[in-house]
Scaffold this motif. Sequence first.
Motif, PDB file in Angstrom:
ATOM      1  N   MET A   1       0.825  -1.205   0.000  1.00 30.90           N
ATOM      2  CA  MET A   1       0.000   0.000   0.000  1.00 30.90           C
ATOM      3  C   MET A   1       0.860   1.257   0.000  1.00 30.90           C
ATOM      4  O   MET A   1       0.624   2.209  -0.749  1.00 30.90           O
ATOM      5  N   ASN A   2       1.884   1.261   0.868  1.00 29.86           N
ATOM      6  CA  ASN A   2       2.746   2.437   0.973  1.00 29.86           C
ATOM      7  C   ASN A   2       3.519   2.680  -0.320  1.00 29.86           C
ATOM      8  O   ASN A   2       3.706   3.823  -0.735  1.00 29.86           O
ATOM      9  N   LYS A   3       3.977   1.586  -0.963  1.00 34.68           N
ATOM     10  CA  LYS A   3       4.713   1.740  -2.228  1.00 34.68           C
ATOM     11  C   LYS A   3       3.812   2.312  -3.316  1.00 34.68           C
ATOM     12  O   LYS A   3       4.251   3.136  -4.133  1.00 34.68           O
ATOM     13  N   PHE A   4       2.558   1.880  -3.311  1.00 34.61           N
ATOM     14  CA  PHE A   4       1.606   2.395  -4.292  1.00 34.61           C
ATOM     15  C   PHE A   4       1.363   3.882  -4.072  1.00 34.61           C
ATOM     16  O   PHE A   4       1.320   4.671  -5.024  1.00 34.61           O
ATOM     17  N   LEU A   5       1.226   4.290  -2.802  1.00 35.51           N
ATOM     18  CA  LEU A   5       1.005   5.699  -2.491  1.00 35.51           C
ATOM     19  C   LEU A   5       2.241   6.530  -2.809  1.00 35.51           C
ATOM     20  O   LEU A   5       2.123   7.689  -3.248  1.00 35.51           O
ATOM     21  N   GLU A   6       3.421   5.959  -2.605  1.00 37.25           N
ATOM     22  CA  GLU A   6       4.651   6.687  -2.920  1.00 37.25           C
ATOM     23  C   GLU A   6       4.755   6.967  -4.417  1.00 37.25           C
ATOM     24  O   GLU A   6       5.229   8.033  -4.831  1.00 37.25           O
ATOM     25  N   LYS A   7       4.297   6.021  -5.241  1.00 39.32           N
ATOM     26  CA  LYS A   7       4.309   6.237  -6.689  1.00 39.32           C
ATOM     27  C   LYS A   7       3.378   7.373  -7.102  1.00 39.32           C
ATOM     28  O   LYS A   7       3.644   8.101  -8.068  1.00 39.32           O
ATOM     29  N   ILE A   8       2.289   7.517  -6.348  1.00 32.88           N
ATOM     30  CA  ILE A   8       1.307   8.552  -6.683  1.00 32.88           C
ATOM     31  C   ILE A   8       1.787   9.935  -6.257  1.00 32.88           C
ATOM     32  O   ILE A   8       1.631  10.918  -6.994  1.00 32.88           O
ATOM     33  N   PHE A   9       2.422  10.026  -5.067  1.00 34.91           N
ATOM     34  CA  PHE A   9       2.706  11.337  -4.480  1.00 34.91           C
ATOM     35  C   PHE A   9       4.186  11.747  -4.484  1.00 34.91           C
ATOM     36  O   PHE A   9       4.480  12.901  -4.175  1.00 34.91           O
ATOM     37  N   ASP A  10       5.084  10.844  -4.820  1.00 40.81           N
ATOM     38  CA  ASP A  10       6.512  11.181  -4.716  1.00 40.81           C
ATOM     39  C   ASP A  10       7.148  11.600  -6.039  1.00 40.81           C
ATOM     40  O   ASP A  10       8.377  11.703  -6.126  1.00 40.81           O
TER      41      ASP A  10
ATOM     42  N   LEU B   1       5.546  23.499  -3.431  1.00 42.44           N
ATOM     43  CA  LEU B   1       4.773  23.210  -4.643  1.00 42.44           C
ATOM     44  C   LEU B   1       4.369  21.740  -4.694  1.00 42.44           C
ATOM     45  O   LEU B   1       3.243  21.400  -5.070  1.00 42.44           O
ATOM     46  N   SER B   2       5.306  20.872  -4.309  1.00 41.35           N
ATOM     47  CA  SER B   2       5.026  19.430  -4.285  1.00 41.35           C
ATOM     48  C   SER B   2       3.907  19.120  -3.286  1.00 41.35           C
ATOM     49  O   SER B   2       2.986  18.343  -3.573  1.00 41.35           O
ATOM     50  N   LEU B   3       3.958  19.787  -2.105  1.00 39.71           N
ATOM     51  CA  LEU B   3       2.925  19.578  -1.086  1.00 39.71           C
ATOM     52  C   LEU B   3       1.559  20.055  -1.590  1.00 39.71           C
ATOM     53  O   LEU B   3       0.544  19.354  -1.431  1.00 39.71           O
ATOM     54  N   PHE B   4       1.538  21.228  -2.234  1.00 42.53           N
ATOM     55  CA  PHE B   4       0.286  21.793  -2.741  1.00 42.53           C
ATOM     56  C   PHE B   4      -0.350  20.877  -3.790  1.00 42.53           C
ATOM     57  O   PHE B   4      -1.552  20.585  -3.745  1.00 42.53           O
ATOM     58  N   ILE B   5       0.473  20.396  -4.728  1.00 47.14           N
ATOM     59  CA  ILE B   5      -0.049  19.531  -5.791  1.00 47.14           C
ATOM     60  C   ILE B   5      -0.517  18.192  -5.212  1.00 47.14           C
ATOM     61  O   ILE B   5      -1.561  17.652  -5.606  1.00 47.14           O
ATOM     62  N   ASN B   6       0.236  17.664  -4.287  1.00 50.87           N
ATOM     63  CA  ASN B   6      -0.138  16.381  -3.678  1.00 50.87           C
ATOM     64  C   ASN B   6      -1.469  16.484  -2.912  1.00 50.87           C
ATOM     65  O   ASN B   6      -2.278  15.546  -2.932  1.00 50.87           O
ATOM     66  N   ILE B   7      -1.695  17.647  -2.243  1.00 49.59           N
ATOM     67  CA  ILE B   7      -2.965  17.843  -1.532  1.00 49.59           C
ATOM     68  C   ILE B   7      -4.121  17.888  -2.527  1.00 49.59           C
ATOM     69  O   ILE B   7      -5.196  17.305  -2.280  1.00 49.59           O
ATOM     70  N   ILE B   8      -3.905  18.569  -3.684  1.00 48.54           N
ATOM     71  CA  ILE B   8      -4.948  18.617  -4.726  1.00 48.54           C
ATOM     72  C   ILE B   8      -5.233  17.216  -5.262  1.00 48.54           C
ATOM     73  O   ILE B   8      -6.397  16.811  -5.431  1.00 48.54           O
ATOM     74  N   ILE B   9      -4.158  16.463  -5.507  1.00 51.81           N
ATOM     75  CA  ILE B   9      -4.327  15.089  -6.011  1.00 51.81           C
ATOM     76  C   ILE B   9      -5.074  14.233  -4.982  1.00 51.81           C
ATOM     77  O   ILE B   9      -5.971  13.455  -5.315  1.00 51.81           O
TER      78      ILE B   9
END
Length: 421
Positions: free
Chosen positions: A1-10, A29-37
């Motif tokens: 699960m964590n690896k899947f989430l890392e692919k999405i947000f990292d 910027l990375s934090l802002f985009i990740n929150i939108i996603i």
Amino acid sequence: MNKFLEKIFDWCYPLFKHWGLPYTLASYLSLFINIIILCFLAYEIYIVFRFVLVRLMEIIAKKTKTKFDDLLVSNKTAKYIAHLIPLLFIYKSVPVILNDYVYWESVFGKLVGIYIVILVLWIIRTIFNAFRDYLKQKPAYSDKPIDSYIQVIMIILWMIGITVIISELFEIKPNTLFTTLGAVSAIIILIFRDTILGFVASIQVSLNDMVRIGDWITFDKFGADGDVIEINLATVKVRNFDNTTTTIPTYSMISDSFRNWRGMLNSDGRRIKRHILIKANSIRFLNDSELEAMKKIQLISSYIVARQAEIKKFNITNQIDKSIPINGRNLTNFGLFRKYITQYLLNYPSLNKDMILICRQLQPTSQGIPLEVYAFTKDKRFENYEYIMSDIFDHVFASIDYFNLEIFELPSGIKIHNTEN
């Protein structure tokens, strides 16, 4: 699960660094985009699961014979369950997105955990509401205070939930929390006094079967006179006969006196207990000519003949001087009237002859001698009961003159004027 989430947000931060952006700017910027996603994915997951769960529950409800699943649909249980999936997704994603923001990771993690606890309690509440509606459709439970039971259970669950929330929010062990609550129990009792009183009262009302939904009660203190429509932890709601609603605190049902008409409605008759006042100076002995005239009254004709023979025999045997009526035994107009009303009641078709039926004389008052009718009607419905009672007393009032009796009433203006003249 964590690896899947890392692919999405990292992927954002390495891309911004590759573009040569400063560390701080790339990080925010990375934090802002990740929150939108995260918000977008959580919303899409919610939409999908809500559609699937709602449709699935509706299909199951249509195919099954039980009505419980239909009530789950009407109480929107599936929609609340659908909130859990995106919340769990957010709960797992927050540590990945806020990996470099330890403080905010802890704050948001706690907030999501608190919301999950509240949502679980809300889901349990909708299930209990469906269970309540299901039981109310059953005749055996229609008059039971189901709301009170469910509210008691929900209060206990909310207390457990609040304990978990406080423990999670302030990182306090439950044992320590309960010890602290015990120390301030006096303040808690003061704050939740009405709730505690209602809780105890609802249990006593239920165990002692003092009142049920559908009972007709009269509570003079609160001006209530009607049918009980709801019993819950804090209040008892009564729909009065004038279509107003009275709300009574549940603990008043055990601390004050009220009248429950259930026993009467379940019995074989509804009581008539009403009297008229006869003027004392209109009561007198009857002579033979008056008795002969009253023999024409069919209901007491045979009674008069039998009583005359009995009284005459007694007076002759005892050599009673009948030159004045007070000597020996005699019939009075009041006594004959009582006998007549008794016979009339015995012949009245709407009265229950298997229950008490008497016409009696009460303690004399300053207004006259009360003559009371005490009987029970077969029909217990309010409008029919009132009609029967009025019909009986219409006859009583009309019969007075035939026995040379008078009903007491305060003098009217016309009578006073005539007296003065």
